[in-house]
Design a protein around this motif. Structure first.
Motif, PDB file in Angstrom:
ATOM      1  N   THR A 583       0.986  -1.201   0.088  1.00  0.00           N
ATOM      2  CA  THR A 583       0.210   0.051   0.030  1.00  0.00           C
ATOM      3  C   THR A 583       0.902   1.171  -0.105  1.00  0.00           C
ATOM      4  O   THR A 583       2.110   1.251   0.482  1.00  0.00           O
ATOM      5  CB  THR A 583      -1.016   0.067   1.165  1.00  0.00           C
ATOM      6  N   TRP A 584       0.274   2.132  -0.627  1.00  0.00           N
ATOM      7  CA  TRP A 584       1.065   3.393  -0.631  1.00  0.00           C
ATOM      8  C   TRP A 584       0.082   4.668  -0.463  1.00  0.00           C
ATOM      9  O   TRP A 584      -1.133   4.551  -0.766  1.00  0.00           O
ATOM     10  CB  TRP A 584       1.940   3.481  -1.743  1.00  0.00           C
ATOM     11  N   SER A 585       0.756   5.821  -0.431  1.00  0.00           N
ATOM     12  CA  SER A 585      -0.006   7.160  -0.789  1.00  0.00           C
ATOM     13  C   SER A 585       0.652   8.102  -1.562  1.00  0.00           C
ATOM     14  O   SER A 585       2.019   7.906  -1.621  1.00  0.00           O
ATOM     15  CB  SER A 585      -0.253   7.801   0.839  1.00  0.00           C
ATOM     16  N   ALA A 586       0.270   9.060  -2.173  1.00  0.00           N
ATOM     17  CA  ALA A 586       0.714   9.588  -3.202  1.00  0.00           C
ATOM     18  C   ALA A 586       0.084  11.222  -3.234  1.00  0.00           C
ATOM     19  O   ALA A 586      -1.255  11.137  -2.963  1.00  0.00           O
ATOM     20  CB  ALA A 586       0.832   9.129  -4.424  1.00  0.00           C
ATOM     21  N   SER A 587       0.707  12.201  -3.861  1.00  0.00           N
ATOM     22  CA  SER A 587       0.072  13.474  -4.242  1.00  0.00           C
ATOM     23  C   SER A 587       0.843  14.184  -5.146  1.00  0.00           C
ATOM     24  O   SER A 587       2.055  13.696  -5.405  1.00  0.00           O
ATOM     25  CB  SER A 587       0.014  14.410  -2.846  1.00  0.00           C
ATOM     26  N   ASP A 588       0.241  15.234  -5.980  1.00  0.00           N
ATOM     27  CA  ASP A 588       1.074  15.990  -6.847  1.00  0.00           C
ATOM     28  C   ASP A 588       0.574  17.449  -6.629  1.00  0.00           C
ATOM     29  O   ASP A 588      -0.499  17.717  -6.332  1.00  0.00           O
ATOM     30  CB  ASP A 588       0.173  15.641  -8.373  1.00  0.00           C
ATOM     31  N   PRO A 589       1.637  18.247  -6.752  1.00  0.00           N
ATOM     32  CA  PRO A 589       1.344  19.794  -6.195  1.00  0.00           C
ATOM     33  C   PRO A 589       0.383  20.553  -7.272  1.00  0.00           C
ATOM     34  O   PRO A 589       0.195  21.618  -6.905  1.00  0.00           O
ATOM     35  CB  PRO A 589       2.850  20.194  -6.324  1.00  0.00           C
ATOM     36  N   ASP A 590       0.467  19.952  -8.726  1.00  0.00           N
ATOM     37  CA  ASP A 590      -0.270  20.507  -9.481  1.00  0.00           C
ATOM     38  C   ASP A 590      -1.783  19.790  -9.925  1.00  0.00           C
ATOM     39  O   ASP A 590      -2.582  20.223 -10.507  1.00  0.00           O
ATOM     40  CB  ASP A 590       0.384  20.438 -10.816  1.00  0.00           C
ATOM     41  N   ASN A 591      -2.125  18.758  -8.847  1.00  0.00           N
ATOM     42  CA  ASN A 591      -3.174  18.016  -8.660  1.00  0.00           C
ATOM     43  C   ASN A 591      -3.408  17.254 -10.248  1.00  0.00           C
ATOM     44  O   ASN A 591      -4.456  17.020 -10.760  1.00  0.00           O
ATOM     45  CB  ASN A 591      -4.443  19.079  -8.951  1.00  0.00           C
ATOM     46  N   ASP A 592      -2.209  16.892 -10.847  1.00  0.00           N
ATOM     47  CA  ASP A 592      -2.398  16.184 -12.092  1.00  0.00           C
ATOM     48  C   ASP A 592      -2.798  14.870 -11.686  1.00  0.00           C
ATOM     49  O   ASP A 592      -2.544  14.364 -10.654  1.00  0.00           O
ATOM     50  CB  ASP A 592      -0.922  15.949 -12.986  1.00  0.00           C
ATOM     51  N   SER A 593      -3.596  14.271 -12.738  1.00  0.00           N
ATOM     52  CA  SER A 593      -3.512  12.636 -12.398  1.00  0.00           C
ATOM     53  C   SER A 593      -2.609  11.814 -12.375  1.00  0.00           C
ATOM     54  O   SER A 593      -1.609  12.106 -13.437  1.00  0.00           O
ATOM     55  CB  SER A 593      -4.776  12.291 -13.534  1.00  0.00           C
ATOM     56  N   LEU A 594      -2.461  10.818 -11.462  1.00  0.00           N
ATOM     57  CA  LEU A 594      -1.528  10.181 -11.311  1.00  0.00           C
ATOM     58  C   LEU A 594      -1.740   8.610 -11.680  1.00  0.00           C
ATOM     59  O   LEU A 594      -2.794   8.058 -11.573  1.00  0.00           O
ATOM     60  CB  LEU A 594      -0.888  10.038 -10.094  1.00  0.00           C
ATOM     61  N   THR A 595      -0.553   8.116 -12.250  1.00  0.00           N
ATOM     62  CA  THR A 595      -0.604   6.661 -12.372  1.00  0.00           C
ATOM     63  C   THR A 595       0.486   6.027 -11.522  1.00  0.00           C
ATOM     64  O   THR A 595       1.640   6.726 -11.537  1.00  0.00           O
ATOM     65  CB  THR A 595      -0.452   6.126 -13.739  1.00  0.00           C
ATOM     66  N   PHE A 596       0.508   4.738 -11.323  1.00  0.00           N
ATOM     67  CA  PHE A 596       1.292   4.089 -10.619  1.00  0.00           C
ATOM     68  C   PHE A 596       1.888   2.841 -11.084  1.00  0.00           C
ATOM     69  O   PHE A 596       1.310   2.053 -11.886  1.00  0.00           O
ATOM     70  CB  PHE A 596       0.977   4.084  -9.003  1.00  0.00           C
ATOM     71  N   SER A 597       3.475   2.682 -10.912  1.00  0.00           N
ATOM     72  CA  SER A 597       3.882   1.422 -11.074  1.00  0.00           C
ATOM     73  C   SER A 597       4.512   0.727  -9.928  1.00  0.00           C
ATOM     74  O   SER A 597       5.003   1.510  -9.217  1.00  0.00           O
ATOM     75  CB  SER A 597       5.246   1.204 -12.312  1.00  0.00           C
ATOM     76  N   VAL A 598       4.489  -0.467  -9.659  1.00  0.00           N
ATOM     77  CA  VAL A 598       4.971  -1.017  -8.508  1.00  0.00           C
ATOM     78  C   VAL A 598       5.648  -2.134  -9.007  1.00  0.00           C
ATOM     79  O   VAL A 598       5.424  -3.216  -9.825  1.00  0.00           O
ATOM     80  CB  VAL A 598       3.914  -1.872  -7.604  1.00  0.00           C
ATOM     81  N   GLU A 599       7.044  -2.240  -8.402  1.00  0.00           N
ATOM     82  CA  GLU A 599       8.380  -3.351  -9.074  1.00  0.00           C
ATOM     83  C   GLU A 599       8.851  -4.086  -7.552  1.00  0.00           C
ATOM     84  O   GLU A 599       8.730  -3.621  -6.589  1.00  0.00           O
ATOM     85  CB  GLU A 599       9.343  -2.330  -9.596  1.00  0.00           C
ATOM     86  N   TYR A 600       9.368  -5.076  -7.831  1.00  0.00           N
ATOM     87  CA  TYR A 600       9.833  -5.739  -7.058  1.00  0.00           C
ATOM     88  C   TYR A 600      11.442  -6.265  -7.355  1.00  0.00           C
ATOM     89  O   TYR A 600      11.618  -6.433  -8.474  1.00  0.00           O
ATOM     90  CB  TYR A 600       9.143  -7.427  -6.646  1.00  0.00           C
ATOM     91  N   SER A 601      12.496  -6.183  -6.523  1.00  0.00           N
ATOM     92  CA  SER A 601      13.712  -6.661  -6.683  1.00  0.00           C
ATOM     93  C   SER A 601      14.211  -7.532  -5.670  1.00  0.00           C
ATOM     94  O   SER A 601      13.951  -7.579  -4.575  1.00  0.00           O
ATOM     95  CB  SER A 601      14.657  -5.381  -6.425  1.00  0.00           C
ATOM     96  N   ALA A 602      14.714  -8.711  -6.144  1.00  0.00           N
ATOM     97  CA  ALA A 602      15.129  -9.866  -5.383  1.00  0.00           C
ATOM     98  C   ALA A 602      16.640  -9.746  -5.019  1.00  0.00           C
ATOM     99  O   ALA A 602      17.186 -10.463  -4.547  1.00  0.00           O
ATOM    100  CB  ALA A 602      14.645 -11.264  -6.136  1.00  0.00           C
ATOM    101  N   ASP A 603      17.337  -8.661  -5.694  1.00  0.00           N
ATOM    102  CA  ASP A 603      18.772  -8.493  -5.509  1.00  0.00           C
ATOM    103  C   ASP A 603      19.225  -7.023  -5.095  1.00  0.00           C
ATOM    104  O   ASP A 603      20.284  -6.566  -5.570  1.00  0.00           O
ATOM    105  CB  ASP A 603      19.475  -8.790  -6.960  1.00  0.00           C
ATOM    106  N   GLN A 604      18.370  -6.540  -4.218  1.00  0.00           N
ATOM    107  CA  GLN A 604      18.647  -5.372  -3.372  1.00  0.00           C
ATOM    108  C   GLN A 604      18.730  -3.950  -4.324  1.00  0.00           C
ATOM    109  O   GLN A 604      19.734  -3.065  -4.344  1.00  0.00           O
ATOM    110  CB  GLN A 604      20.054  -5.573  -2.712  1.00  0.00           C
ATOM    111  N   GLY A 605      17.801  -4.137  -5.470  1.00  0.00           N
ATOM    112  CA  GLY A 605      17.807  -3.000  -6.136  1.00  0.00           C
ATOM    113  C   GLY A 605      18.827  -3.004  -7.729  1.00  0.00           C
ATOM    114  O   GLY A 605      18.727  -2.138  -8.387  1.00  0.00           O
ATOM    115  N   GLN A 606      19.519  -4.124  -7.649  1.00  0.00           N
ATOM    116  CA  GLN A 606      20.219  -4.323  -8.993  1.00  0.00           C
ATOM    117  C   GLN A 606      19.372  -4.234 -10.330  1.00  0.00           C
ATOM    118  O   GLN A 606      19.747  -3.799 -11.339  1.00  0.00           O
ATOM    119  CB  GLN A 606      21.274  -5.201  -8.718  1.00  0.00           C
ATOM    120  N   SER A 607      18.102  -5.035 -10.124  1.00  0.00           N
ATOM    121  CA  SER A 607      17.189  -5.159 -11.402  1.00  0.00           C
ATOM    122  C   SER A 607      16.093  -5.227 -10.681  1.00  0.00           C
ATOM    123  O   SER A 607      15.770  -5.458  -9.435  1.00  0.00           O
ATOM    124  CB  SER A 607      17.584  -6.574 -12.079  1.00  0.00           C
ATOM    125  N   TRP A 608      14.884  -4.828 -11.417  1.00  0.00           N
ATOM    126  CA  TRP A 608      13.487  -4.617 -11.048  1.00  0.00           C
ATOM    127  C   TRP A 608      12.747  -5.640 -11.694  1.00  0.00           C
ATOM    128  O   TRP A 608      12.586  -5.374 -12.957  1.00  0.00           O
ATOM    129  CB  TRP A 608      13.129  -3.222 -10.864  1.00  0.00           C
TER     130      TRP A 608
END
Length: 873
Positions: A583-608
């Motif tokens: 889960t997450w929360s988000a906001s935009d200072p210009d009230n633009d519509s937002l889309t989200f992507s969710v990624e998982y890394s099994a190697d501490q961020g070297q690849s996603w």
């Protein structure tokens, strides 16, 4: 008086008669009297063996040379045809000798009891009733192999007047074909109005039954010219979609293809020259039409569902094979070919008009033993006592018809593609990479007819080089400032409309003219680019040739913020946990519509590995297909306003524990039907088992399977155990595998080996139907199917009764003895249009009350009218 011995000839000497009469008067004769010498009648039967053997791995025509090259290591069957040169019926056997590198093995037929009933009729390859079936053991599926078959090898079952016509032979060569690496995505989605339910492949799957993706892999192994498919599961979530009244979904396959193409270019999955990705979309919620770009891209997608509600079936197996084949150079038949409404793509004529599997319907082996009869498809992973055959009523894989199999010409072309594109030592074509930096990932589709652009939400991704296939060209991504000034111009070339490869040595060898193989097509053009990020960008333009503006994206000057809420501390995921909530929360200072992507890394961020693709929700459940084992896993959520991207990564340590491997036997691949437990083989019959092993962390482990016998020790490796040299006795066969951490899994099966065919237990009465499925179609003009009913036990005929569970199914004959046929059609007064209809025919016999047979019936009355401007199913 004891019975006298009767003389059978007047030519015997008179004193012999007197002596025998005197001896017969003795009450207790002191010695036995030998029988009179008689003249043995001369044998009158003559069995004819057809000299050329049919060696098949899925599809062949009956020619001395064969017409489809054979793949080294792939499961291989040898068919040997014979008949009686009279009106007699004879049950007999045969043997096959295979020789390679000085080694030799003698094989016995896999037909029930090792016997075939031969008659005076010409052998019908489409029925296979006068066909001896052998399976080559693993060692004899490499290099050059000499095959010699002998009919009635004992020469007394029955006695013949002529044994000089009892032999068939062939020398075959198996060619090396590189493996296919395939990432199989579970394409997940929600529907507006259906709450928070996520529609996924699990909706179509049941514990203990092969998964939808697994069934597609099984189909590829059977139909494709491949020995090995290395595969791995993954998943992508496409967000909330709208379901139309038609049942279709507003999720285009182009969007799905770009989402999984992103995975190939960015995530931790392999991305070598032989790697492709396929997105499988569950029909449990809605229907998405599938598509694939010809040759140039590495991603395709399509729908899947159940057949008649049966969890052990999949409508996505040949559908997926169809879409993948586009990437390997196969197009639809030309509209003029008149197959099943292939649509707008004009590919040039197919070798066989109508897109059929065979241009000939006559499958009898000629009296004069001439060649060139019909094409026969066979699922080599089906039961060889009653194999699944594909005849002239089937169609090539690339048609829109429902009854499809791999044709001989498609098999050759795809095999040629694998050998020329995936060969060891070949390097992928990759342009010089730009320096790693923050870059915009910009993906979309250009309609070449209208110049309309469908653009995916744009994200900024850190530490990226140019896209792997980037080529500068006359299109451009232009970054502009708030005043419209040009900040950066990034030329690119979208995937171009392409031609099929010109006729190669293989097509020329097999008589296909190059102008029948390749023809220019027009399609949409993908692009998936990674342009450098510029801080002050306020607008991104997509320009066509000569600077024509095709599309623009704008956003406010502010950057969105996003905060991961859960998990956000030390988290431990056991191997039994199927999902992890994010889960997450988000906001935009210009009230633009937002889309989200969710990624998982099994190697501490070297690849996603991206799971959620451009969604609007703020909660997802990461599935086990994504949660590969890791001691320091990370989750990253990105928010985009179209120009700017904010992101946050989980705090703390996420530990995903190792998933142990799984292994299972595939019962459909067994080569025998046996009423005994364990099944019984004679020495020389090929014992063949297929196992599949999978690990959520490592992917497919099929090639690592080790087979052993408690009597003979190690007996094979790989997914298919094929051996004819097990010793006499009851064997416990074990298939074992282990993952990279050493965790193991195993499965066992028992077989009993007896010395000879005569030692096999009696074959139980069992009805079999040929074909095993009935297909009717007004689109393909298939108005009637004829079913042959036989007894698996060739030693006797039994009666059968047939009934259907739907009134629109008409059986022109409802009973009879085995060896006879009945025709299936639909009732003339039942309008079956604009739909697919299913029914079941049940065969039973009072002489085998516990052995009923069901025959699925499909009636396809659909005329396709919806087309996308890309290659599609």
């Amino acid at each position: 008086m004891k019975s006298s011995i009767i003389s059978h000839t007047l030519r015997q000497r008179a004193f012999s008669i007197i002596l025998l009469c005197l001896l017969s008067l003795l009450p207790n004769p002191a010695f036995a009297v030998p029988p009179a010498v008689t003249d043995q009648p001369a044998a009158t039967l003559d069995l004819l063996a057809y000299p050329a053997l049919e060696v098949t791995q899925g599809v062949q025509t009956y020619k001395p040379s064969g017409n489809v090259p054979l793949v080294a290591g792939k499961r291989t069957m040898v068919f040997f045809y014979a008949r009686v040169l009279s009106d007699d019926e004879v049950n007999t056997t045969a043997k096959l000798t295979a020789e390679r590198n000085g080694n030799q093995v003698t094989l016995l037929p896999l037909n029930a009891g090792g016997l075939v009933k031969l008659t005076g009729y010409l052998p019908d390859r489409y029925k296979g009733t006068q066909q001896f079936r052998f399976e080559l053991p693993s060692y004899y599926r490499e290099g050059q192999v000499k095959l010699t078959a002998v009919l009635n090898p004992d020469k007394n079952k029955p006695a013949e007047s002529n044994y000089n016509n009892n032999t068939g032979s062939k020398t075959v060569t198996f060619e090396a074909v590189p493996p296919l690496s395939l990432t199989m995505y579970d394409v997940q989605y929600k529907l507006v109005g259906s709450g928070n339910r996520v529609f996924r492949l699990a909706d179509l799957e049941k514990s203990g039954v092969r998964s939808q993706r697994g069934q597609m892999i099984d189909w590829l192994r059977s139909a494709y010219p491949l020995r090995t498919v290395n595969w791995k599961t993954s998943a992508v979530y496409m967000g909330k979609k709208i379901k139309y009244n038609s049942g279709n979904i507003n999720m285009l396959c182009t969007t799905v293809n770009l989402a999984i193409l992103y995975g190939i270019n960015h995530d931790a999955h392999p991305s070598g020259i032989n790697t492709r990705a396929y997105g499988m979309v569950s029909r449990s919620g809605a229907y998405m039409r599938g598509c694939a770009e010809l040759i140039s891209n590495k991603a395709a997608s399509g729908p899947t569902g159940l057949v008649n509600g049966d969890y052990a079936t999949s409508t996505g197996d040949d559908y997926g094979g169809h879409e993948l084949a586009h990437m390997f150079g196969r197009e639809h038949p030309n509209k003029a070919v008149g197959a099943c409404n292939e649509g707008l793509i004009d590919s040039g004529p197919y070798p066989y008009h109508g897109g059929v599997l065979s241009p000939l319907t006559q499958a009898y082996v000629n009296v004069a033993q001439e060649w060139g009869a019909a094409v026969l498809g066979v699922d080599v992973n089906s039961n060889m006592q009653n194999p699944k055959l594909y005849t002239a009523t089937a169609h090539d894989l690339m048609t829109y018809c429902n009854n499809r199999w791999m044709s001989d010409f498609s098999s050759k072309i795809i095999m040629d593609y694998f050998q020329s594109h995936f060969a060891p030592g070949m390097a992928a074509t990759v342009q010089a990479a730009g320096a790693p930096m923050d870059r915009y990932v910009i993906m979309g589709v250009i309609d070449t007819a209208t110049n309309a652009v469908t653009l995916e939400p744009i994200y900024v991704v850190p530490n990226q080089q140019d896209a792997p296939d980037h080529v500068a060209g006359d299109y451009a991504i232009v970054l502009r400032g708030s005043a419209g000034n040009e900040l950066l111009r990034y030329p690119f070339t979208p995937s171009a409309p392409v031609e099929l490869d010109a006729g190669t040595y293989r097509e020329a060898r097999d008589g296909f003219a190059s102008d029948e193989i390749g023809a220019q097509i027009t399609s949409v053009r993908y692009f998936a680019e990674q342009a450098p990020w510029v801080d002050s960008t306020a607008r991104i333009d997509i320009e066509g040739p000569n600077g024509v503006l095709l599309h623009s994206v704008t956003a406010g000057a502010g950057t969105p913020t996003v905060t991961v809420l859960t998990p956000n501390g030390d988290t431990r995921v056991p191997p039994t946990q199927r999902e992890l909530e994010v889960t997450w929360s988000a906001s935009d200072p210009d009230n633009d519509s937002l889309t989200f992507s969710v990624e998982y890394s099994a190697d501490q961020g070297q690849s996603w590995l991206r799971y959620a693709h451009a969604i609007t929700e703020t909660t997802v459940l990461l599935p086990e297909d994504v949660l590969t084992a890791a001691n320091g896993a990370l989750i990253r959520v990105s928010a985009s306003d179209g120009i700017h991207t904010g992101r946050d990564t989980t705090d703390g340590v996420i530990t995903v524990m190792n998933h142990p491997p799984t292994i299972e036997l595939l019962p459909a691949a067994s080569t025998v039907v046996s009423s005994t437990t364990p099944p019984v083989y004679a020495q020389g019959q090929t014992v063949s088992l297929v196992a599949t092993a999978y690990d959520l962390d490592d992917g497919s482990l099929d090639e690592s399977i080790l087979w052993s016998s408690d009597l003979d020790g190690e007996v094979g490796t790989g997914p298919n155990l094929s051996t004819a040299t097990l010793t006499v006795g009851t064997h416990t066969l074990t298939a074992q595998v282990q993952d990279q951490t050493g965790a193991q899994a195993s499965v066992q099966s028992q077989v009993t080996i007896v010395p000879t065919l005569d030692d096999l237990p009696p074959v139980a009465d069992q009805l079999i139907a040929i074909p095993s499925e009935v297909y009717l179609s007004n689109v393909e003009n298939i108005t009637e199917t004829v079913v042959l009913v036989e007894n698996l036990n060739v030693n006797r005929a039994i009666t059968w009764n047939a009934s259907a569970d739907q009134g629109w199914v008409v059986l022109k004959q409802q009973s009879g003895p085995t060896g006879t046929t009945f025709a299936v059609t639909r009732a003339a007064d039942t309008p079956l249009i604009d739909g697919e209809f299913a029914a079941t025919i049940t065969l039973s016999s009072p002489e085998a009350p516990d052995a009923t047979v069901t025959i699925p019936v499909r009636a396809d009355m659909v005329v396709e009218t919806l087309y996308l401007p890309i290659i599609q199913h």
